[in-house]
Design a protein around this motif. Structure first.
Motif, PDB file in Angstrom:
ATOM      1  N   LEU A 160       0.834  -1.201   0.000  1.00 33.17           N
ATOM      2  CA  LEU A 160       0.000   0.000   0.000  1.00 33.17           C
ATOM      3  C   LEU A 160       0.873   1.257   0.000  1.00 33.17           C
ATOM      4  CD1 LEU A 160      -2.893   1.124   0.150  1.00 33.17           C
ATOM      5  CD2 LEU A 160      -2.684   1.008   2.634  1.00 33.17           C
ATOM      6  N   MET A 161       1.925   1.270   0.812  1.00 37.90           N
ATOM      7  CA  MET A 161       2.829   2.425   0.846  1.00 37.90           C
ATOM      8  C   MET A 161       3.511   2.603  -0.511  1.00 37.90           C
ATOM      9  SD  MET A 161       2.567   4.050   3.701  1.00 37.90           S
ATOM     10  CE  MET A 161       0.807   3.699   3.538  1.00 37.90           C
ATOM     11  N   ALA A 162       3.856   1.517  -1.164  1.00 37.61           N
ATOM     12  CA  ALA A 162       4.464   1.612  -2.498  1.00 37.61           C
ATOM     13  C   ALA A 162       3.465   2.188  -3.503  1.00 37.61           C
ATOM     14  CB  ALA A 162       4.956   0.241  -2.945  1.00 37.61           C
ATOM     15  N   ARG A 163       2.186   1.824  -3.376  1.00 38.82           N
ATOM     16  CA  ARG A 163       1.161   2.381  -4.262  1.00 38.82           C
ATOM     17  C   ARG A 163       1.019   3.880  -4.044  1.00 38.82           C
ATOM     18  NH1 ARG A 163      -3.975  -0.953  -3.016  1.00 38.82           N
ATOM     19  NH2 ARG A 163      -4.967   0.801  -4.052  1.00 38.82           N
ATOM     20  N   GLU A 185       6.677  12.034  -3.544  1.00 40.81           N
ATOM     21  CA  GLU A 185       7.289  12.792  -2.452  1.00 40.81           C
ATOM     22  C   GLU A 185       6.388  12.886  -1.212  1.00 40.81           C
ATOM     23  OE1 GLU A 185      10.583  13.657  -2.592  1.00 40.81           O
ATOM     24  OE2 GLU A 185      10.437  12.518  -4.457  1.00 40.81           O
ATOM     25  N   HIS A 186       5.353  12.086  -1.147  1.00 41.26           N
ATOM     26  CA  HIS A 186       4.480  12.117   0.033  1.00 41.26           C
ATOM     27  C   HIS A 186       5.271  11.618   1.239  1.00 41.26           C
ATOM     28  CE1 HIS A 186       1.173  11.596   2.760  1.00 41.26           C
ATOM     29  NE2 HIS A 186       0.381  12.224   1.891  1.00 41.26           N
ATOM     30  N   PRO A 187       5.234  12.333   2.357  1.00 42.82           N
ATOM     31  CA  PRO A 187       6.075  11.964   3.498  1.00 42.82           C
ATOM     32  C   PRO A 187       5.733  10.624   4.158  1.00 42.82           C
ATOM     33  CG  PRO A 187       4.813  13.970   3.965  1.00 42.82           C
ATOM     34  CD  PRO A 187       4.546  13.601   2.557  1.00 42.82           C
ATOM     35  N   VAL A 188       4.501  10.206   4.158  1.00 40.73           N
ATOM     36  CA  VAL A 188       4.134   8.974   4.867  1.00 40.73           C
ATOM     37  C   VAL A 188       4.835   7.752   4.270  1.00 40.73           C
ATOM     38  CG1 VAL A 188       2.227   7.444   5.506  1.00 40.73           C
ATOM     39  CG2 VAL A 188       1.993   9.919   5.795  1.00 40.73           C
ATOM     40  N   PRO A 189       4.729   7.501   2.968  1.00 45.06           N
ATOM     41  CA  PRO A 189       5.459   6.336   2.457  1.00 45.06           C
ATOM     42  C   PRO A 189       6.977   6.494   2.548  1.00 45.06           C
ATOM     43  CG  PRO A 189       4.294   7.444   0.672  1.00 45.06           C
ATOM     44  CD  PRO A 189       3.874   8.093   1.940  1.00 45.06           C
ATOM     45  N   LEU A 190       7.481   7.717   2.432  1.00 42.42           N
ATOM     46  CA  LEU A 190       8.922   7.908   2.583  1.00 42.42           C
ATOM     47  C   LEU A 190       9.379   7.436   3.957  1.00 42.42           C
ATOM     48  CD1 LEU A 190       9.414  11.420   0.908  1.00 42.42           C
ATOM     49  CD2 LEU A 190      10.046   9.176  -0.028  1.00 42.42           C
ATOM     50  N   LEU A 191       8.602   7.741   4.989  1.00 42.62           N
ATOM     51  CA  LEU A 191       8.943   7.317   6.346  1.00 42.62           C
ATOM     52  C   LEU A 191       8.896   5.802   6.476  1.00 42.62           C
ATOM     53  CD1 LEU A 191       9.485   7.780   9.375  1.00 42.62           C
ATOM     54  CD2 LEU A 191       7.016   7.951   9.663  1.00 42.62           C
ATOM     55  N   LEU A 199      15.587   7.567   1.192  1.00 46.51           N
ATOM     56  CA  LEU A 199      14.165   7.837   1.475  1.00 46.51           C
ATOM     57  C   LEU A 199      14.034   8.860   2.593  1.00 46.51           C
ATOM     58  CD1 LEU A 199      12.848   4.186   1.168  1.00 46.51           C
ATOM     59  CD2 LEU A 199      12.157   6.111  -0.281  1.00 46.51           C
ATOM     60  N   TRP A 200      14.816   8.684   3.641  1.00 42.82           N
ATOM     61  CA  TRP A 200      14.725   9.612   4.769  1.00 42.82           C
ATOM     62  C   TRP A 200      15.223  11.010   4.413  1.00 42.82           C
ATOM     63  CZ3 TRP A 200      16.843   5.476   8.587  1.00 42.82           C
ATOM     64  CH2 TRP A 200      15.798   4.626   8.970  1.00 42.82           C
ATOM     65  N   ALA A 201      16.234  11.098   3.555  1.00 44.96           N
ATOM     66  CA  ALA A 201      16.707  12.422   3.117  1.00 44.96           C
ATOM     67  C   ALA A 201      15.593  13.143   2.364  1.00 44.96           C
ATOM     68  CB  ALA A 201      17.955  12.286   2.251  1.00 44.96           C
ATOM     69  N   ARG A 202      14.890  12.400   1.508  1.00 42.86           N
ATOM     70  CA  ARG A 202      13.757  13.000   0.798  1.00 42.86           C
ATOM     71  C   ARG A 202      12.673  13.420   1.782  1.00 42.86           C
ATOM     72  NH1 ARG A 202      12.424   8.464  -3.327  1.00 42.86           N
ATOM     73  NH2 ARG A 202      10.480   9.631  -3.575  1.00 42.86           N
ATOM     74  N   SER A 253      13.536  16.641   3.577  1.00 44.71           N
ATOM     75  CA  SER A 253      13.393  17.827   2.733  1.00 44.71           C
ATOM     76  C   SER A 253      11.949  18.324   2.675  1.00 44.71           C
ATOM     77  CB  SER A 253      13.911  17.543   1.320  1.00 44.71           C
ATOM     78  OG  SER A 253      13.006  16.720   0.610  1.00 44.71           O
ATOM     79  N   LYS A 254      11.010  17.482   3.072  1.00 42.90           N
ATOM     80  CA  LYS A 254       9.584  17.858   3.061  1.00 42.90           C
ATOM     81  C   LYS A 254       9.111  18.425   4.395  1.00 42.90           C
ATOM     82  CE  LYS A 254       9.425  16.105  -0.947  1.00 42.90           C
ATOM     83  NZ  LYS A 254      10.300  16.947  -1.713  1.00 42.90           N
ATOM     84  N   LEU A 255       9.889  18.215   5.448  1.00 41.97           N
ATOM     85  CA  LEU A 255       9.462  18.615   6.789  1.00 41.97           C
ATOM     86  C   LEU A 255      10.071  19.960   7.170  1.00 41.97           C
ATOM     87  CD1 LEU A 255       9.878  15.145   8.525  1.00 41.97           C
ATOM     88  CD2 LEU A 255       7.773  16.176   7.634  1.00 41.97           C
ATOM     89  N   PRO A 256       9.267  20.844   7.731  1.00 41.08           N
ATOM     90  CA  PRO A 256       9.779  22.178   8.089  1.00 41.08           C
ATOM     91  C   PRO A 256      10.863  22.122   9.166  1.00 41.08           C
ATOM     92  CG  PRO A 256       7.368  22.062   8.315  1.00 41.08           C
ATOM     93  CD  PRO A 256       7.858  20.688   8.043  1.00 41.08           C
TER      94      PRO A 256
END
Length: 135
Positions: A73-76, A83-89, A107-110, A113-116
């Motif tokens: 599901l996360m891969a989908r 770049e959605h943060p949830v699957p990246l985590l 993945l974590w570096a990406r 980059s999305k988190l303030p």
């Protein structure tokens, strides 16, 4: 009941979402995940619905290790929104646990980059990465 109505109207995405929320409130995690799964099957490209299903799957079977249903599901979700943060985590956590250090760090570096800067979420991810690098 809503569940009975949905058996006769199985294409009601909003109904399945309501049923999933209801089961979740009642603490029936498996039933909640099944209802969200029905909604996700009807709306396979709706990221908010897929993420709600993912949350229900985690409630039914907390990870890690995550089940293949959750990881698929996360891969989908990532395929729909790279770049959605949830699957990246979560995909980063899974990669780290599987010993794929380079993949996890990318993945974590990406994700970072999305988190303030200064956000609690960013601090938590930075903490996880630091702990991972120690091991």
């Amino acid at each position: 009941t809503l569940a009975a109505r949905l058996e006769s109207e199985p294409n009601d995405v909003e109904g399945w979402l309501r049923l999933g929320r209801s089961y979740g409130v009642l603490g029936e995690a498996e039933k909640s995940a099944a209802a969200y799964g029905r909604a996700a099957a009807l709306a396979p490209k709706e990221v908010p619905i897929l993420l709600a299903y993912g949350q229900a799957l985690l409630a039914a079977r907390p990870g890690p290790p995550f089940g293949t249903d959750f990881l698929d599901l996360m891969a989908r979700v990532q395929a729909l929104e790279p770049e959605h943060p949830v699957p990246l985590l979560f995909l980063g956590i899974e990669a780290a646990q599987a010993g794929r250090k380079d993949e996890a760090e990318k993945l974590w570096a990406r994700l970072l980059s999305k988190l303030p800067e200064g956000s609690p979420e960013r601090a938590e991810v930075e903490k996880r990465i630091a702990e991972y690098r120690k091991n």
